[in-house]
Motif scaffolding. Structure first.
Motif, PDB file in Angstrom:
ATOM      1  N   LEU A 541      44.147  50.600  36.971  1.00  7.44           N
ATOM      2  CA  LEU A 541      45.143  51.523  36.415  1.00  7.44           C
ATOM      3  C   LEU A 541      46.367  50.786  35.878  1.00  7.44           C
ATOM      4  CD1 LEU A 541      45.068  54.609  38.822  1.00  7.44           C
ATOM      5  CD2 LEU A 541      44.129  54.407  36.529  1.00  7.44           C
ATOM      6  N   GLY A 542      46.124  49.704  35.144  1.00  9.33           N
ATOM      7  CA  GLY A 542      47.196  48.996  34.461  1.00  9.33           C
ATOM      8  C   GLY A 542      47.960  48.014  35.313  1.00  9.33           C
ATOM      9  N   GLU A 543      47.646  47.905  36.594  1.00  7.30           N
ATOM     10  CA  GLU A 543      48.382  47.026  37.494  1.00  7.30           C
ATOM     11  C   GLU A 543      47.465  45.947  38.063  1.00  7.30           C
ATOM     12  OE1 GLU A 543      50.386  49.204  40.540  1.00  7.30           O
ATOM     13  OE2 GLU A 543      51.007  50.810  39.179  1.00  7.30           O
ATOM     14  N   ILE A 544      48.038  44.804  38.370  1.00 14.21           N
ATOM     15  CA  ILE A 544      47.301  43.762  39.085  1.00 14.21           C
ATOM     16  C   ILE A 544      47.355  44.100  40.570  1.00 14.21           C
ATOM     17  CG2 ILE A 544      47.289  41.337  39.760  1.00 14.21           C
ATOM     18  CD1 ILE A 544      48.233  40.624  36.973  1.00 14.21           C
ATOM     19  N   VAL A 545      46.153  44.304  41.169  1.00 13.49           N
ATOM     20  CA  VAL A 545      46.114  44.651  42.592  1.00 13.49           C
ATOM     21  C   VAL A 545      45.789  43.439  43.461  1.00 13.49           C
ATOM     22  CG1 VAL A 545      45.537  47.060  42.161  1.00 13.49           C
ATOM     23  CG2 VAL A 545      43.693  45.399  42.471  1.00 13.49           C
ATOM     24  N   GLU A 546      45.256  42.381  42.841  1.00 17.05           N
ATOM     25  CA  GLU A 546      44.986  41.148  43.587  1.00 17.05           C
ATOM     26  C   GLU A 546      44.926  40.001  42.602  1.00 17.05           C
ATOM     27  OE1 GLU A 546      42.059  39.497  47.173  1.00 17.05           O
ATOM     28  OE2 GLU A 546      41.860  41.546  46.419  1.00 17.05           O
ATOM     29  N   PHE A 554      36.909  35.538  45.727  1.00 12.55           N
ATOM     30  CA  PHE A 554      35.516  35.928  45.906  1.00 12.55           C
ATOM     31  C   PHE A 554      35.042  35.751  47.352  1.00 12.55           C
ATOM     32  CE2 PHE A 554      35.285  35.857  41.304  1.00 12.55           C
ATOM     33  CZ  PHE A 554      34.412  36.906  41.049  1.00 12.55           C
ATOM     34  N   SER A 555      35.550  34.758  48.031  1.00 15.63           N
ATOM     35  CA  SER A 555      35.096  34.546  49.413  1.00 15.63           C
ATOM     36  C   SER A 555      35.828  35.443  50.390  1.00 15.63           C
ATOM     37  CB  SER A 555      35.316  33.082  49.815  1.00 15.63           C
ATOM     38  OG  SER A 555      36.703  32.772  49.846  1.00 15.63           O
ATOM     39  N   SER A 556      37.045  35.856  50.041  1.00 18.26           N
ATOM     40  CA  SER A 556      37.826  36.677  50.959  1.00 18.26           C
ATOM     41  C   SER A 556      38.604  37.747  50.190  1.00 18.26           C
ATOM     42  CB  SER A 556      38.795  35.795  51.765  1.00 18.26           C
ATOM     43  OG  SER A 556      39.541  36.556  52.689  1.00 18.26           O
ATOM     44  N   PRO A 557      37.899  38.684  49.524  1.00 18.94           N
ATOM     45  CA  PRO A 557      38.610  39.732  48.774  1.00 18.94           C
ATOM     46  C   PRO A 557      39.374  40.630  49.731  1.00 18.94           C
ATOM     47  CG  PRO A 557      36.264  40.233  48.906  1.00 18.94           C
ATOM     48  CD  PRO A 557      36.441  38.854  49.474  1.00 18.94           C
ATOM     49  N   HIS A 559      41.774  43.415  48.582  1.00 14.09           N
ATOM     50  CA  HIS A 559      42.012  44.795  48.148  1.00 14.09           C
ATOM     51  C   HIS A 559      40.686  45.575  48.124  1.00 14.09           C
ATOM     52  CE1 HIS A 559      43.431  48.213  45.751  1.00 14.09           C
ATOM     53  NE2 HIS A 559      44.646  47.843  46.113  1.00 14.09           N
ATOM     54  N   PRO A 560      40.688  46.844  48.542  1.00 18.02           N
ATOM     55  CA  PRO A 560      39.436  47.632  48.519  1.00 18.02           C
ATOM     56  C   PRO A 560      38.789  47.685  47.140  1.00 18.02           C
ATOM     57  CG  PRO A 560      41.141  48.796  49.740  1.00 18.02           C
ATOM     58  CD  PRO A 560      41.804  47.603  49.122  1.00 18.02           C
ATOM     59  N   TYR A 561      39.585  47.697  46.079  1.00 24.61           N
ATOM     60  CA  TYR A 561      39.009  47.765  44.732  1.00 24.61           C
ATOM     61  C   TYR A 561      38.291  46.461  44.385  1.00 24.61           C
ATOM     62  CZ  TYR A 561      38.579  48.455  39.709  1.00 24.61           C
ATOM     63  OH  TYR A 561      38.071  48.566  38.447  1.00 24.61           O
ATOM     64  N   THR A 562      38.852  45.333  44.787  1.00 24.26           N
ATOM     65  CA  THR A 562      38.187  44.046  44.568  1.00 24.26           C
ATOM     66  C   THR A 562      36.856  44.006  45.290  1.00 24.26           C
ATOM     67  OG1 THR A 562      40.384  43.009  44.492  1.00 24.26           O
ATOM     68  CG2 THR A 562      38.487  41.548  44.648  1.00 24.26           C
ATOM     69  N   ARG A 563      36.839  44.474  46.535  1.00 27.36           N
ATOM     70  CA  ARG A 563      35.591  44.496  47.301  1.00 27.36           C
ATOM     71  C   ARG A 563      34.566  45.419  46.654  1.00 27.36           C
ATOM     72  NH1 ARG A 563      39.283  44.270  51.889  1.00 27.36           N
ATOM     73  NH2 ARG A 563      39.144  46.531  52.182  1.00 27.36           N
ATOM     74  N   ARG A 564      35.018  46.527  46.107  1.00 31.08           N
ATOM     75  CA  ARG A 564      34.116  47.459  45.429  1.00 31.08           C
ATOM     76  C   ARG A 564      33.482  46.822  44.201  1.00 31.08           C
ATOM     77  NH1 ARG A 564      36.141  53.139  42.712  1.00 31.08           N
ATOM     78  NH2 ARG A 564      34.798  53.006  40.894  1.00 31.08           N
ATOM     79  N   LEU A 565      34.282  46.099  43.403  1.00 30.22           N
ATOM     80  CA  LEU A 565      33.737  45.428  42.223  1.00 30.22           C
ATOM     81  C   LEU A 565      32.682  44.396  42.608  1.00 30.22           C
ATOM     82  CD1 LEU A 565      36.870  44.722  39.969  1.00 30.22           C
ATOM     83  CD2 LEU A 565      35.065  46.396  39.560  1.00 30.22           C
ATOM     84  N   ILE A 566      32.985  43.593  43.618  1.00 26.11           N
ATOM     85  CA  ILE A 566      32.074  42.518  44.013  1.00 26.11           C
ATOM     86  C   ILE A 566      30.780  43.079  44.587  1.00 26.11           C
ATOM     87  CG2 ILE A 566      31.778  40.597  45.631  1.00 26.11           C
ATOM     88  CD1 ILE A 566      34.765  39.977  45.242  1.00 26.11           C
ATOM     89  N   SER A 567      30.878  44.148  45.375  1.00 24.36           N
ATOM     90  CA  SER A 567      29.677  44.711  46.007  1.00 24.36           C
ATOM     91  C   SER A 567      28.743  45.365  44.998  1.00 24.36           C
ATOM     92  CB  SER A 567      30.074  45.739  47.070  1.00 24.36           C
ATOM     93  OG  SER A 567      30.691  46.867  46.471  1.00 24.36           O
ATOM     94  N   ALA A 568      29.258  45.732  43.808  1.00 27.32           N
ATOM     95  CA  ALA A 568      28.439  46.413  42.802  1.00 27.32           C
ATOM     96  C   ALA A 568      27.647  45.459  41.923  1.00 27.32           C
ATOM     97  CB  ALA A 568      29.338  47.284  41.923  1.00 27.32           C
ATOM     98  N   GLN A 606      51.290  37.783  50.634  1.00 32.97           N
ATOM     99  CA  GLN A 606      50.519  36.565  50.435  1.00 32.97           C
ATOM    100  C   GLN A 606      49.476  36.445  51.542  1.00 32.97           C
ATOM    101  OE1 GLN A 606      52.815  33.187  49.364  1.00 32.97           O
ATOM    102  NE2 GLN A 606      51.182  31.716  49.773  1.00 32.97           N
ATOM    103  N   VAL A 607      48.209  36.245  51.141  1.00 34.82           N
ATOM    104  CA  VAL A 607      47.118  36.162  52.113  1.00 34.82           C
ATOM    105  C   VAL A 607      46.475  34.791  52.114  1.00 34.82           C
ATOM    106  CG1 VAL A 607      46.648  38.630  52.061  1.00 34.82           C
ATOM    107  CG2 VAL A 607      45.496  37.129  50.421  1.00 34.82           C
TER     108      VAL A 607
END
Length: 622
Positions: A541-546, A554-557, A559-568, A606-607
């Motif tokens: 939605l126009g924003e950087i979430v991660e 990729f090894s430690s996503p 944000h939930p949206y990042t995990r959703r993209l990778i799992s698909a 920061q993670v």
């Protein structure tokens, strides 16, 4: 006999053979010099509830095979020979009136681009009802009610309301679901799906693949699935047919092909499949492995040297970039809302580095690239290149600064003028910016064409004389003509076949290593992004979430949206084919907001080293 009785009789008779049987299918097209063979002696069977994938690159003959089975080719310019049987009934030579009855009733087809297959003037419900009425299955209100039921069947939320929508009001994934509903309207025995997910984002692609598997199980259909993506083949196909030059070069159970492909071309397709997780944490970008088609020898993947100096000044610095599009209505065209396409985006790009912007369609990644180039005017923010802020520069100064930042677009054919030779197209920016004489421009063109793997003699040819992959190489050469510091690559490989995509990405990485170019790489293909990137920014939605190093994201996503993209992302493992996962109806939310809306201030934590994630409240809902 009425159509209803004929259907009842057909359904009462148990199937005793394959749903589809193709034997020695040969298709040729009429040319000025005679008949040109395109499909050469193709044979295969498809059983009930079985999925057969036909794979190959553009020009292999796979789509012509499907169109030949459906008899959708122009009879005046094409010739079909051999045998095509549906439940034992021969289609080759069948009168056109009877063939029309077979289409829809016995066979349904889903095409690659739903928007060009749907009538923009009719609602989607009316289009489905029209099919039912043509085949005399339902009429009037009953047909419209059945259309709603079919939309519900393909998991379109709010189906009754969506039935009143025109195609342009639906997302790409929802339009493809409408196409599946149309194909299933008459309960066909065979579903032909021709590249139905190629143009879709990875999450929507996953939904469509799961939907086809679920509907196939419920309806007992045979499925002919045409694709060039071996990852999708592993996800959906029981058996696989590999085509090259109009011929079948390999045919076997999908598990057997993935375990030990025999033909060099099949091994080349498999080697080019991007495999998520193949790159370790902390390692740099890595070339794709390629197979020599003639010898079958594998050229293994090799890592790209990571020479990025992260203490150096960025070659591209973006701060608080905002782009909103006004929506107007009423007699006085008053602003009633805004599309918040890019909202407070910031990042740095250093020399020799690749930063990838990823996310689904509508997330704002392409608008970010265009705003960085000032192809659309940002509302606010700064974009610093070569010491100058592009935002607010007057036209003459902007043209000078654009020497340092160039763009490669998704469609190379639309990017090249079909009326001028490719050499002139590559030389044009060099001459426009007065960087040398015409003789120097010719020498520059020859050098650039050689760098991108084309013969310099190709300069005299026109764009239509090249393949898609070759045209994209020409666009890369043109982008290099001004010796830029940064190249914005907007979905520059998404339309290419898998092995051609691997070649072009390897080329981009080689040019980066030799020339020190930085890439802002815009893509929804997570497996490709993992392979090519130093840094990744995930947009929603126009924003950087991660945002952070590729290996870390990729090894430690986080944000939930990042995990959703990778799992698909499709996994090229046939063992997963029998998994039936729930079909999600989720779509990316609308970025349209009221005219007076102001987004809330965002906080990031920061993670990891240079790895930031946007904080969210409670359970994040996409």
């Amino acid at each position: 006999m009425t159509f209803e009785r004929r259907d009842a009789a057909r359904n009462a008779e148990p199937a005793t053979g394959p749903v589809l049987s193709v034997r020695d299918l040969r298709t040729a097209f009429r040319t000025r010099s005679g008949w040109l063979p395109i499909v050469r002696g193709v044979s295969f069977d498809i059983a009930e509830r079985e999925t057969l994938a036909v794979v190959g690159e553009s020009g292999s003959g796979k789509s012509v095979t499907a169109l030949s089975i459906m008899r959708l080719l122009d009879r005046a310019s094409s010739r079909i020979e051999g045998s095509v049987r549906i439940d034992g009934r021969e289609l080759v030579g069948l009168p056109e009136a009877e063939m029309r009855e077979m289409r829809g009733r016995a066979m349904g087809m889903v095409f690659q681009e739903a928007m060009t297959s749907l009538n923009p003037l009719l609602t989607v419900g009316d289009q489905i009802a029209e099919v039912l009425e043509i085949h005399r299955l339902q009429e009037g209100a009953a047909a419209r009610e059945e259309a709603v039921r079919l939309l519900e069947r393909v998991r379109i939320p709010g189906a009754r309301a969506r039935a009143m929508d025109h195609p342009h009001a639906l997302s790409g994934g929802m339009r493809q679901r409408v196409m599946i509903a149309l194909a299933l309207a008459c309960r066909p025995r065979l579903l032909i799906a021709d590249e139905p997910t190629t143009a879709l984002d990875v999450t929507i692609q996953s939904q469509i693949l799961q939907l086809i598997k679920e509907l196939q199980r419920e309806e007992g259909m045979g499925v002919l699935f045409i694709t060039h993506d071996m990852g999708v083949v592993a996800e959906i196909a029981d058996r696989t047919v590999v085509m090259l030059g109009g011929e079948v070069v390999e045919s076997d159970e999908t598990d057997a092909i993935f375990a030990g492909a025999r033909h060099p071309y099949t091994r080349a397709l498999l080697a080019a499949v991007p495999r998520l997780g193949s790159r370790g944490v902390g390692s740099g970008p890595e070339h794709f492995p390629l197979v020599d088609r003639a010898s079958g020898e594998l050229r293994p993947a090799r890592p790209q040297p990571d020479t990025v100096d992260r203490q150096a000044e960025p070659v591209l610095q973006v701060r608080n970039l905002v782009k909103r599009f006004d929506l107007r209505s009423g007699f006085f065209a008053k602003v009633t809302g805004r599309v918040h396409a890019v909202e407070n985006v910031s990042f740095d790009l250093r020399a020799g580095e690749t930063l990838s912007l990823v996310g689904e369609s509508g997330c704002g990644k392409s608008t970010t690239g265009r705003a960085v180039m000032r192809l659309v005017e940002p509302n606010s923010g700064t974009v610093r290149v070569a010491g100058a802020d592009l935002v607010g520069l007057e036209a003459r100064r902007l043209r000078d600064v654009r020497r340092h930042i160039q763009m490669i677009f998704q469609d190379p054919f639309a990017s090249l003028n079909p009326r001028i030779p490719v050499g002139a197209a590559v030389a044009e920016p060099f001459l426009t910016h007065r960087m040398g004489t015409r003789a120097e421009a010719r020498a520059k063109v020859a050098d650039l064409l050689g760098r991108v793997g084309l013969d310099p003699s190709a300069a005299s040819r026109f764009p239509q004389q090249f393949s898609g992959g070759q045209r994209q190489r020409i666009c890369i050469a043109r982008a290099l003509a001004l010796d830029p510091k940064v190249i914005v690559a907007d979905e520059s490989v998404s339309g290419l076949d898998v092995s051609i995509k691997a070649q072009v990405i390897n080329l981009l990485m080689e040019l980066q290593a030799s020339l020190g170019i930085s890439y802002l790489f815009i893509s929804h293909d997570m497996a490709v992004v993992e392979r090519i990137s130093h840094q990744i920014a995930v947009m929603y939605l126009g924003e950087i979430v991660e945002i952070g190093p590729a290996g870390s994201v990729f090894s430690s996503p986080q944000h939930p949206y990042t995990r959703r993209l990778i799992s698909a992302v499709p996994v090229p493992d046939p063992a997963r084919r029998r998994e039936v996962r729930p079909v999600s109806n989720d779509e990316i939310k609308s970025p349209i907001r009221p005219a007076d809306y102001e987004p809330p201030a965002r906080r990031y934590r920061q993670v990891g080293e240079n790895h930031l994630v946007q904080e969210w409240d409670g359970d994040w809902i996409p």
